[in-house]
Design an enzyme around this catalytic site. Sequence first.
Site, mmCIF file in Angstrom:
data_model
loop_
_atom_site.group_PDB
_atom_site.id
_atom_site.type_symbol
_atom_site.label_atom_id
_atom_site.label_comp_id
_atom_site.label_asym_id
_atom_site.label_seq_id
_atom_site.Cartn_x
_atom_site.Cartn_y
_atom_site.Cartn_z
ATOM 1 C CG ASP A 35 -2.173 -0.822 1.032
ATOM 2 O OD1 ASP A 35 -2.355 -1.382 -0.072
ATOM 3 O OD2 ASP A 35 -2.970 -0.919 1.979
ATOM 4 C CG ASN A 45 -3.792 5.909 3.783
ATOM 5 O OD1 ASN A 45 -4.745 5.704 3.032
ATOM 6 N ND2 ASN A 45 -2.984 4.937 4.172
#
Length: 281
Positions: free
Chosen positions: A67, A142
């Site tokens: 990720d 994020n």
Amino acid sequence: MNNFYIIANSNKKDCVWKTVEEVEGYLKRHGALCKVQQNDVKADSGRYTDRSQVPRETDCIITIGGDGTLIQAARDLAGRDIPLIGINRGHLGYLTQVRHKEDIKEMADALLADRYQIEQRMMLDGTILRQGQKIARDIALNEIVLTHQNTIQILRFAVYVNGEFLNQYTADGLIAATPTGSTAYNLSAGGPIVAPHASMTILTPICSHALNARSIVLPAADEICVEVQEGLQAAVFDGDTIVKLEQGDQLIVRKSGQVTRLVRLKQISFLENLSSMLNLT
């Protein structure tokens, strides 16, 4: 899609580069154009991808790593509007679509045949003000985290939303997360999980010294101001870019004008994917 650019995590060595060779070879054998990023530019520019090396006609970015590799690419190439898809060669992967070797051919075939959907993910824009002057600005897919600079100590900061005082915190920090980031640091800190296609900002205090401190979910259009009051603090963008803060500095968090476009191959619901990830051992 017929024109691809591969970004690999150079720190993962053998397993990553074997996958790079496999993906590049398969795409080229089936008539596609494919270029592989050749060098890590972090030391020179603070970024991992040189935007000038990515051809203008690129249809899709394929990241190989975890990720973190996909998030780095999303930040580095923000504004280029190129869809991304990730092959996981790391640990848990909420963003990467392809996890197993046997899925690589299926992914390549789907991309070549245009069998996919594009999801748009919200990003955050963070600006640091010192005595009213901008000293730094960056984006995050994020989260943007207010945290300790070096040692663990009590941090004090005040939070304002659209200019209105919200709360004063004594804590180890504060997370401002996107829906995509709700399953990252925010989840570890006890924050809520939010469907990734939503548009909102999640504020989660880290180890607050108050028993009534809880996460707050705000509309994406809200402007959040975090004012540093006490303690050596820093703003961290997606766990990577770090900006040291001084007493009196302000961190302004807004919804970014940029979005990350992710390729979705499988018709798997968010809840199904979440259940799969949470039950991994």
